[in-house]
Design a protein around this motif. Structure first.
Motif, PDB file in Angstrom:
ATOM      1  N   HIS A  53      69.219 101.678  95.823  1.00  0.00           N
ATOM      2  CA  HIS A  53      70.091 102.719  96.373  1.00  0.00           C
ATOM      3  C   HIS A  53      70.623 103.606  95.249  1.00  0.00           C
ATOM      4  N   LEU A  54      70.966 102.987  94.127  1.00  0.00           N
ATOM      5  CA  LEU A  54      71.476 103.750  92.994  1.00  0.00           C
ATOM      6  C   LEU A  54      70.433 104.726  92.480  1.00  0.00           C
ATOM      7  N   GLU A  55      69.184 104.289  92.426  1.00  0.00           N
ATOM      8  CA  GLU A  55      68.091 105.160  91.997  1.00  0.00           C
ATOM      9  C   GLU A  55      68.014 106.397  92.889  1.00  0.00           C
ATOM     10  N   SER A  56      68.142 106.194  94.188  1.00  0.00           N
ATOM     11  CA  SER A  56      68.107 107.315  95.134  1.00  0.00           C
ATOM     12  C   SER A  56      69.326 108.213  94.983  1.00  0.00           C
ATOM     13  N   ALA A  57      70.486 107.594  94.787  1.00  0.00           N
ATOM     14  CA  ALA A  57      71.723 108.370  94.662  1.00  0.00           C
ATOM     15  C   ALA A  57      71.685 109.296  93.450  1.00  0.00           C
ATOM     16  N   LEU A  58      71.130 108.813  92.358  1.00  0.00           N
ATOM     17  CA  LEU A  58      71.127 109.590  91.114  1.00  0.00           C
ATOM     18  C   LEU A  58      69.955 110.563  91.014  1.00  0.00           C
ATOM     19  N   SER A  59      68.999 110.474  91.913  1.00  0.00           N
ATOM     20  CA  SER A  59      67.834 111.345  91.848  1.00  0.00           C
ATOM     21  C   SER A  59      68.225 112.817  91.959  1.00  0.00           C
ATOM     22  N   GLY A  60      67.922 113.585  90.929  1.00  0.00           N
ATOM     23  CA  GLY A  60      68.201 115.022  90.934  1.00  0.00           C
ATOM     24  C   GLY A  60      69.636 115.398  90.616  1.00  0.00           C
ATOM     25  N   ALA A  61      70.490 114.418  90.326  1.00  0.00           N
ATOM     26  CA  ALA A  61      71.904 114.714  90.064  1.00  0.00           C
ATOM     27  C   ALA A  61      72.083 115.392  88.709  1.00  0.00           C
ATOM     28  N   CYS A  62      73.045 116.307  88.630  1.00  0.00           N
ATOM     29  CA  CYS A  62      73.323 116.989  87.358  1.00  0.00           C
ATOM     30  C   CYS A  62      74.581 116.442  86.700  1.00  0.00           C
ATOM     31  N   LEU A  63      75.361 115.616  87.436  1.00  0.00           N
ATOM     32  CA  LEU A  63      76.584 115.046  86.863  1.00  0.00           C
ATOM     33  C   LEU A  63      77.039 113.880  87.734  1.00  0.00           C
ATOM     34  N   THR A  64      77.598 112.857  87.091  1.00  0.00           N
ATOM     35  CA  THR A  64      78.219 111.743  87.800  1.00  0.00           C
ATOM     36  C   THR A  64      79.706 111.726  87.476  1.00  0.00           C
ATOM     37  N   TYR A  65      80.532 111.612  88.520  1.00  0.00           N
ATOM     38  CA  TYR A  65      81.988 111.662  88.362  1.00  0.00           C
ATOM     39  C   TYR A  65      82.599 110.330  88.785  1.00  0.00           C
ATOM     40  N   PHE A  66      83.520 109.809  87.965  1.00  0.00           N
ATOM     41  CA  PHE A  66      84.227 108.559  88.242  1.00  0.00           C
ATOM     42  C   PHE A  66      85.726 108.827  88.294  1.00  0.00           C
ATOM     43  N   TYR A 103      84.307  97.884  87.203  1.00  0.00           N
ATOM     44  CA  TYR A 103      83.207  96.958  86.898  1.00  0.00           C
ATOM     45  C   TYR A 103      81.946  97.324  87.676  1.00  0.00           C
ATOM     46  N   ALA A 104      82.108  97.717  88.936  1.00  0.00           N
ATOM     47  CA  ALA A 104      80.960  98.208  89.698  1.00  0.00           C
ATOM     48  C   ALA A 104      80.528  99.576  89.167  1.00  0.00           C
ATOM     49  N   GLY A 105      81.513 100.388  88.797  1.00  0.00           N
ATOM     50  CA  GLY A 105      81.208 101.717  88.276  1.00  0.00           C
ATOM     51  C   GLY A 105      80.424 101.682  86.979  1.00  0.00           C
ATOM     52  N   LEU A 106      80.608 100.618  86.210  1.00  0.00           N
ATOM     53  CA  LEU A 106      79.907 100.499  84.935  1.00  0.00           C
ATOM     54  C   LEU A 106      78.391 100.469  85.139  1.00  0.00           C
ATOM     55  N   ILE A 107      77.934  99.851  86.213  1.00  0.00           N
ATOM     56  CA  ILE A 107      76.500  99.830  86.500  1.00  0.00           C
ATOM     57  C   ILE A 107      75.994 101.247  86.760  1.00  0.00           C
ATOM     58  N   VAL A 108      76.764 102.007  87.518  1.00  0.00           N
ATOM     59  CA  VAL A 108      76.395 103.392  87.819  1.00  0.00           C
ATOM     60  C   VAL A 108      76.427 104.242  86.539  1.00  0.00           C
ATOM     61  N   ALA A 109      77.429 104.014  85.706  1.00  0.00           N
ATOM     62  CA  ALA A 109      77.547 104.774  84.461  1.00  0.00           C
ATOM     63  C   ALA A 109      76.377 104.473  83.522  1.00  0.00           C
ATOM     64  N   LYS A 110      76.006 103.217  83.406  1.00  0.00           N
ATOM     65  CA  LYS A 110      74.894 102.844  82.520  1.00  0.00           C
ATOM     66  C   LYS A 110      73.592 103.495  82.967  1.00  0.00           C
ATOM     67  N   GLU A 111      73.355 103.493  84.275  1.00  0.00           N
ATOM     68  CA  GLU A 111      72.121 104.103  84.773  1.00  0.00           C
ATOM     69  C   GLU A 111      72.161 105.622  84.626  1.00  0.00           C
ATOM     70  N   GLU A 138      84.669 100.851  78.934  1.00  0.00           N
ATOM     71  CA  GLU A 138      83.213 100.905  78.810  1.00  0.00           C
ATOM     72  C   GLU A 138      82.645 102.179  79.430  1.00  0.00           C
ATOM     73  N   ILE A 139      83.229 102.622  80.549  1.00  0.00           N
ATOM     74  CA  ILE A 139      82.787 103.879  81.160  1.00  0.00           C
ATOM     75  C   ILE A 139      83.201 105.057  80.274  1.00  0.00           C
ATOM     76  N   LEU A 140      84.397 104.994  79.714  1.00  0.00           N
ATOM     77  CA  LEU A 140      84.859 106.047  78.823  1.00  0.00           C
ATOM     78  C   LEU A 140      83.935 106.186  77.618  1.00  0.00           C
ATOM     79  N   ASP A 141      83.452 105.061  77.104  1.00  0.00           N
ATOM     80  CA  ASP A 141      82.535 105.087  75.959  1.00  0.00           C
ATOM     81  C   ASP A 141      81.275 105.896  76.255  1.00  0.00           C
ATOM     82  N   MET A 142      80.846 105.907  77.511  1.00  0.00           N
ATOM     83  CA  MET A 142      79.608 106.600  77.881  1.00  0.00           C
ATOM     84  C   MET A 142      79.842 108.002  78.426  1.00  0.00           C
ATOM     85  N   SER A 143      81.114 108.414  78.520  1.00  0.00           N
ATOM     86  CA  SER A 143      81.438 109.687  79.162  1.00  0.00           C
ATOM     87  C   SER A 143      81.179 110.874  78.246  1.00  0.00           C
ATOM     88  N   ASP A 144      80.791 111.978  78.884  1.00  0.00           N
ATOM     89  CA  ASP A 144      80.601 113.245  78.176  1.00  0.00           C
ATOM     90  C   ASP A 144      81.853 114.105  78.270  1.00  0.00           C
TER      91      ASP A 144
END
Length: 371
Positions: free
Chosen positions: A142-155, A161-169, A190-196
């Motif tokens: 489901h995550l693969e489908s959700a992120l397909s074609g996305a230009c940005l992910t917002y948290f 802890y669940a969000g970290l999986i989405v952030a890593k992908e 951990e999410i902040l570490d990966m944030s732009d």
């Protein structure tokens, strides 16, 4: 999305094909308006009452959808009345709800929001979701489908802890990440570490860096997080401050970042009601005892709303972030982004609740701030 940081204005690209993925909390809100907050053991009358759906990521998603951005939402709720209402409201705003997790027999989050007209303040009493979203709720297909074609992910900082999986992908796929860092939560670093990009409150910045000076804390954050392109600190009616990392060549001389901010404040024309932005040039800025970085400091003002027009500030911060995300997705310059986001937030304050006042892209109030 182009690299952010150019001081020149970029023309806004079509937003109709832009996709943003939002991850975080949704909520069922009961909003009551009081003339003044009662004392303990006292009674008061409710001037008006409304039931709306809210939650940080849902409010921002609604903002983006009204501005023409396609949004896919990831969150969790129960299969109760509140949860069904939340889903129906999101679908009515053309938000993709196919990635929501619905817990059988679960309780959806709901809150009582008390708006006091005398002080234009709000008090929130939240009953959280049960069960909360956990990493096991994130199905990789489901995550693969959700992120397909996305230009940005917002948290929005919920369910980190669940969000970290989405952030890593998202990071693995090279999708930029924006984090709303309202307060420190376990697992959020951990999410902040990966944030732009990061939008935060001063209290979060002080707690995370240990620096009492806002400009020094912003430099500390960017030096410790080399992936971060900018940080914005929101201050409500006092506007916002943005520190943007730049890769341009600049003179070897250094400027104290606190003095740079004071210089920007001295240039502010307080007679102007509409939001505007004042920017420093690209320079080498230093914070005593912390370090030096090359970048720009920007001061964004909030709209000066006549007191009689202020109804409720609920959701103004979520709307501001929606304006920032829209600006990023359409390649606005920073100088245009901050006033645009402030104007979107101001429109929310003129209506009751977090969503009623969210403007659409063709709203005449926004046209002066669009390229």
């Amino acid at each position: 999305m182009s690299s952010h940081g150019s001081s020149s204005s970029s023309s806004s690209s079509s937003s109709s094909s832009v996709i943003v993925v939002g991850f975080g909390g949704v909520c069922f809100d009961m909003v009551a308006v009081l003339s003044s907050f009662p004392k303990p053991d006292d009674k008061t009358s409710c001037r008006s009452m409304t039931i709306q759906t809210g939650g940080g990521v849902a409010n921002t998603a609604t903002c983006l959808s009204r501005l023409g951005i396609q949004v896919r939402l990831m969150s969790k709720m129960g299969d109760d009345f509140q949860g069904r209402t939340i889903v129906e409201d999101l679908q009515a705003e053309d938000i993709d709800t196919s990635f929501l997790v619905v817990a059988e027999g679960g309780r959806s989050p709901f809150s009582y929001i008390i708006v006091e007209q005398k002080t234009n303040t709000r008090t929130c009493i939240l009953t959280p979701a049960d069960p909360i979203m956990v990493p096991e709720d994130v199905i990789l297909s489901h995550l693969e489908s959700a992120l397909s074609g996305a230009c940005l992910t917002y948290f929005d900082g919920r369910f980190p802890y669940a969000g970290l999986i989405v952030a890593k992908e998202s990071a693995r796929k090279g999708i930029p990440i924006l984090l709303d860092a309202e307060k420190r939560r376990d697992g959020l670093d951990e999410i902040l570490d990966m944030s732009d990009y990061a939008v935060c409150k001063m209290k979060f910045l002080e707690a995370w860096t240990g620096e009492p000076s806002m400009p020094s804390a912003m430099i500390s954050l960017l030096l410790r997080l080399p992936k971060l392109r900018f940080v914005i600190v929101t201050m409500g009616e006092n506007g916002c401050i943005m520190l943007e990392r730049c890769m341009k060549e600049c003179p070897a001389s250094e400027e104290d970042v606190d003095r740079v901010l004071e210089s920007l404040k001295q240039q502010e024309d307080k007679s102007i009601a509409s939001p505007f932005c004042i920017s420093s040039p690209v320079m080498r800025m230093k914070a005593e005892g912390i370090g030096t970085m090359v970048g720009r400091l920007l001061l964004g003002t909030a709209e000066k709303i006549p007191p009689k027009e202020i109804v409720d500030t609920t959701g103004a911060g979520d709307a501001f972030i929606g304006g920032v995300i829209y600006a990023l997705c359409t390649n606005m310059s920073s100088e245009r982004m901050l006033p645009f986001a402030s104007k979107v937030a101001a429109e929310v304050c003129r209506s009751l609740g977090a969503r009623a006042g969210l403007p659409r892209l063709m709203d005449p109030s926004l046209s002066p701030l669009l390229p």
